[in-house]
Design a protein around this motif. Structure first.
Motif, PDB file in Angstrom:
ATOM      1  N   GLN A  40      28.705   6.147 -18.047  1.00  0.00           N
ATOM      2  CA  GLN A  40      28.943   6.646 -19.704  1.00  0.00           C
ATOM      3  C   GLN A  40      27.264   7.057 -20.587  1.00  0.00           C
ATOM      4  O   GLN A  40      27.746   6.951 -21.309  1.00  0.00           O
ATOM      5  N   LEU A  41      26.453   6.521 -20.239  1.00  0.00           N
ATOM      6  CA  LEU A  41      25.418   6.865 -20.566  1.00  0.00           C
ATOM      7  C   LEU A  41      25.072   8.405 -20.816  1.00  0.00           C
ATOM      8  O   LEU A  41      24.522   8.735 -21.667  1.00  0.00           O
ATOM      9  N   THR A  42      25.669   9.463 -19.986  1.00  0.00           N
ATOM     10  CA  THR A  42      25.383  11.207 -20.007  1.00  0.00           C
ATOM     11  C   THR A  42      27.030  11.357 -21.332  1.00  0.00           C
ATOM     12  O   THR A  42      26.766  12.604 -21.648  1.00  0.00           O
ATOM     13  N   THR A  43      27.966   9.948 -21.851  1.00  0.00           N
ATOM     14  CA  THR A  43      28.729  10.520 -23.413  1.00  0.00           C
ATOM     15  C   THR A  43      27.690   9.730 -24.670  1.00  0.00           C
ATOM     16  O   THR A  43      28.269   9.709 -25.691  1.00  0.00           O
ATOM     17  N   THR A  44      26.550   9.445 -24.714  1.00  0.00           N
ATOM     18  CA  THR A  44      25.320   8.858 -25.508  1.00  0.00           C
ATOM     19  C   THR A  44      24.743   9.614 -25.722  1.00  0.00           C
ATOM     20  O   THR A  44      24.061  10.565 -24.767  1.00  0.00           O
ATOM     21  N   SER A  45      24.098   9.059 -27.103  1.00  0.00           N
ATOM     22  CA  SER A  45      22.529   9.931 -26.947  1.00  0.00           C
ATOM     23  C   SER A  45      21.062  10.028 -26.855  1.00  0.00           C
ATOM     24  O   SER A  45      21.365   9.200 -25.560  1.00  0.00           O
ATOM     25  N   GLU A  46      21.133   8.745 -28.018  1.00  0.00           N
ATOM     26  CA  GLU A  46      19.460   7.999 -27.521  1.00  0.00           C
ATOM     27  C   GLU A  46      19.571   6.832 -26.578  1.00  0.00           C
ATOM     28  O   GLU A  46      20.481   6.020 -27.800  1.00  0.00           O
ATOM     29  N   VAL A  47      18.916   6.597 -26.382  1.00  0.00           N
ATOM     30  CA  VAL A  47      19.132   4.635 -25.619  1.00  0.00           C
ATOM     31  C   VAL A  47      17.666   4.505 -26.228  1.00  0.00           C
ATOM     32  O   VAL A  47      16.731   5.132 -25.559  1.00  0.00           O
ATOM     33  N   GLU A  48      17.970   3.653 -26.775  1.00  0.00           N
ATOM     34  CA  GLU A  48      16.529   3.244 -27.618  1.00  0.00           C
ATOM     35  C   GLU A  48      16.250   1.993 -27.020  1.00  0.00           C
ATOM     36  O   GLU A  48      15.354   1.293 -27.437  1.00  0.00           O
ATOM     37  N   ASN A  49      16.721   0.734 -26.523  1.00  0.00           N
ATOM     38  CA  ASN A  49      16.465  -0.506 -25.590  1.00  0.00           C
ATOM     39  C   ASN A  49      16.700  -0.430 -24.816  1.00  0.00           C
ATOM     40  O   ASN A  49      16.505  -2.112 -23.794  1.00  0.00           O
ATOM     41  N   PHE A  50      16.124   0.254 -23.686  1.00  0.00           N
ATOM     42  CA  PHE A  50      15.519   0.536 -22.496  1.00  0.00           C
ATOM     43  C   PHE A  50      14.063   0.647 -22.133  1.00  0.00           C
ATOM     44  O   PHE A  50      13.283   1.268 -22.336  1.00  0.00           O
ATOM     45  N   PRO A  51      13.925  -0.850 -21.057  1.00  0.00           N
ATOM     46  CA  PRO A  51      11.793  -0.961 -21.582  1.00  0.00           C
ATOM     47  C   PRO A  51      11.694   0.311 -20.948  1.00  0.00           C
ATOM     48  O   PRO A  51      11.980   1.006 -19.791  1.00  0.00           O
ATOM     49  N   GLY A  56      12.533   5.729 -27.345  1.00  0.00           N
ATOM     50  CA  GLY A  56      13.981   6.323 -26.581  1.00  0.00           C
ATOM     51  C   GLY A  56      13.667   6.825 -25.449  1.00  0.00           C
ATOM     52  O   GLY A  56      12.827   8.068 -25.535  1.00  0.00           O
ATOM     53  N   VAL A  57      15.558   7.166 -24.817  1.00  0.00           N
ATOM     54  CA  VAL A  57      15.391   8.634 -24.183  1.00  0.00           C
ATOM     55  C   VAL A  57      16.674   9.305 -23.765  1.00  0.00           C
ATOM     56  O   VAL A  57      18.027   8.390 -24.282  1.00  0.00           O
ATOM     57  N   ASN A  58      17.051  10.605 -24.471  1.00  0.00           N
ATOM     58  CA  ASN A  58      18.218  11.006 -24.064  1.00  0.00           C
ATOM     59  C   ASN A  58      19.670  10.081 -22.620  1.00  0.00           C
ATOM     60  O   ASN A  58      18.246  10.579 -21.512  1.00  0.00           O
ATOM     61  N   GLY A  59      19.947   9.958 -23.203  1.00  0.00           N
ATOM     62  CA  GLY A  59      21.010   9.312 -22.456  1.00  0.00           C
ATOM     63  C   GLY A  59      21.546   9.892 -21.060  1.00  0.00           C
ATOM     64  O   GLY A  59      21.199   9.362 -19.088  1.00  0.00           O
ATOM     65  N   THR A  60      21.527  11.605 -20.895  1.00  0.00           N
ATOM     66  CA  THR A  60      21.817  12.485 -19.600  1.00  0.00           C
ATOM     67  C   THR A  60      20.252  12.777 -19.094  1.00  0.00           C
ATOM     68  O   THR A  60      20.066  12.456 -17.630  1.00  0.00           O
ATOM     69  N   VAL A  61      19.331  12.617 -19.665  1.00  0.00           N
ATOM     70  CA  VAL A  61      18.516  12.621 -19.227  1.00  0.00           C
ATOM     71  C   VAL A  61      17.494  11.370 -18.113  1.00  0.00           C
ATOM     72  O   VAL A  61      17.047  11.501 -16.897  1.00  0.00           O
ATOM     73  N   LEU A  66      16.673   8.786 -12.319  1.00  0.00           N
ATOM     74  CA  LEU A  66      17.764   7.912 -12.173  1.00  0.00           C
ATOM     75  C   LEU A  66      18.527   8.267 -10.497  1.00  0.00           C
ATOM     76  O   LEU A  66      18.209   8.295  -9.511  1.00  0.00           O
ATOM     77  N   ARG A  67      18.800   9.426 -11.129  1.00  0.00           N
ATOM     78  CA  ARG A  67      19.624  11.129  -9.779  1.00  0.00           C
ATOM     79  C   ARG A  67      18.683  11.000  -8.584  1.00  0.00           C
ATOM     80  O   ARG A  67      18.522  10.943  -7.123  1.00  0.00           O
TER      81      ARG A  67
END
Ligand code: NDP
Length: 323
Positions: A40-51, A56-61, A66-67
């Motif tokens: 699902q994170l690849t369909t989100t924009s910015e992830v702002e709350n991952f330590p 922030g980081v783009n979900g797809t990136v 991780l892969r």
């Protein structure tokens, strides 16, 4: 028949983290990434709350990182889906969508969850013609147009905020008199001039014609009805766990989430310590572990899914050693 030690089903933060840990433990994990590699994170924009990501980081990136991290330690990450599993005997037998047969000594289920729709016939009629559960995927098509998002949680606010950067007007349709989203999200929504929050409104019908969505008929708690002119309709009302292939084989809660740890133990077992569940991430079947949104109806965060993937990997490693 391919024989492996550890199969990981799913490639969100839980699956990839489990892959990093099991690969580093020498279990040579095989990961089936599913139809949405990265989850699902690849369909989100910015992830702002991952330590660890102060900007922030783009979900797809993030999922791509991780892969690559898992692959660096030797995880075998494959495209495709597992279409059936046989969990009654070990090693477990699974079949992929290309009819490939695998025998796995252990399985980590990290299949995640998918977006829910309201269930209106008019909504399903216009899926792909104005109705979408992913603003980041489809918002682009509605540049300069008016759209509606349904829901009052973090997902709905995130979708509304994203669409507000592209669209002329965003209606946020909320059935309660308040938002359930975090205070930070709420503040951002209320401070955005082209988002109008319609509290205590429910969708009666998605309106449209052969060109797609043209509006929505909303009912208010006081019985009044209002029509809004929109071209995009984005339900963001929560998720449903991806457990279809495990039904009847793993113990699930009434909403289909996989039960783990003591909750997965057989309530009719004669002893307190059900041998199937000595590990916190064990499911009701020995050797099958679950991690991430598929087994977590409460937190559903990237960080909690990643942590659960780590725990499942450590439990799986201990299980294979104990055997
Ligand atoms: P939630 O369950 O938190 O919210 C669902 C929302 O949809 C609620 O407002 C609910 O209303 C509403 N809803 C449910 N069914 C209907 C319906 N049939 N008609 C109209 N409205 C309906 O789901 P989310 O997907 O928003 O969030 C899930 C989890 O993920 C949460 O823990 C959330 O915090 C987290 N999350 C975090 C993000 C972030 O931090 N960046 C981003 C996205 C999600 P009601 O309140 O009346 O039940």
């Amino acid at each position: 028949m391919e024989k492996i030690k550890c199969l990981i089903i799913g490639s969100g933060p839980a699956g990839y983290t489990a892959a990093i840990y099991t690969a580093r433990a020498g279990l040579k994990p095989v990961v089936y990434a599913g139809l949405t590699p990265g989850g699902q994170l690849t369909t989100t924009s910015e992830v702002e709350n991952f330590p660890g990501y102060p900007d922030g980081v783009n979900g797809t990136v993030m999922m791509d990182d991780l892969r690559r991290q898992a692959e660096r330690f030797g995880a075998d990450i494959r495209q495709g889906e597992i279409t059936s599993v046989g969990l009654s005997v070990r090693p477990f037998r699974v079949t992929t969508d290309e009819s490939h047969q695998i025998e796995a000594e252990s399985i980590i289920v990290a299949t995640g969850a998918t977006a829910l729709y309201l269930g209106l016939p008019s909504e399903s009629r216009y899926i792909g013609m104005g109705v979408s559960a992913c603003a980041v995927c489809d918002g682009f098509f509605y540049r300069g147009r008016d759209v509606a998002v349904v829901g009052g949680g973090d997902s709905a606010c995130e979708e509304a905020l994203y669409l507000s950067t592209l669209c002329r007007q965003v209606y946020l349709v909320v059935r309660k008199p308040f938002l359930r989203a975090s205070k930070h999200m709420q503040r951002r929504v209320f401070e955005t001039s082209n988002i109008e929050v319609l509290f205590e409104h429910t969708t009666q019908e998605v309106l449209g014609d052969e060109s797609g969505v043209t509006g929505a008929r909303l009912g208010k708690a006081d019985g009044t009805v209002r029509e809004i002119a929109i071209e995009g309709f984005f339900p963001a009302i929560g998720h449903s766990p991806r457990t279809e292939i495990f039904r009847g084989q793993l113990r699930l809660d009434p909403d289909g989430y996989i039960l783990t740890g003591p909750a997965a133990a057989d309530p009719d077992a004669e002893t307190d310590s059900d041998p199937a569940t000595p590990y916190p991430t064990s499911t009701s079947v020995r050797g099958v572990f679950a991690a991430g949104d598929v087994a977590d109806r409460v937190y559903q965060q990237a960080i909690t899914a990643a942590a659960a993937g780590c725990r499942a990997a450590l439990d799986c490693e201990r299980f294979l050693l104990d055997e």
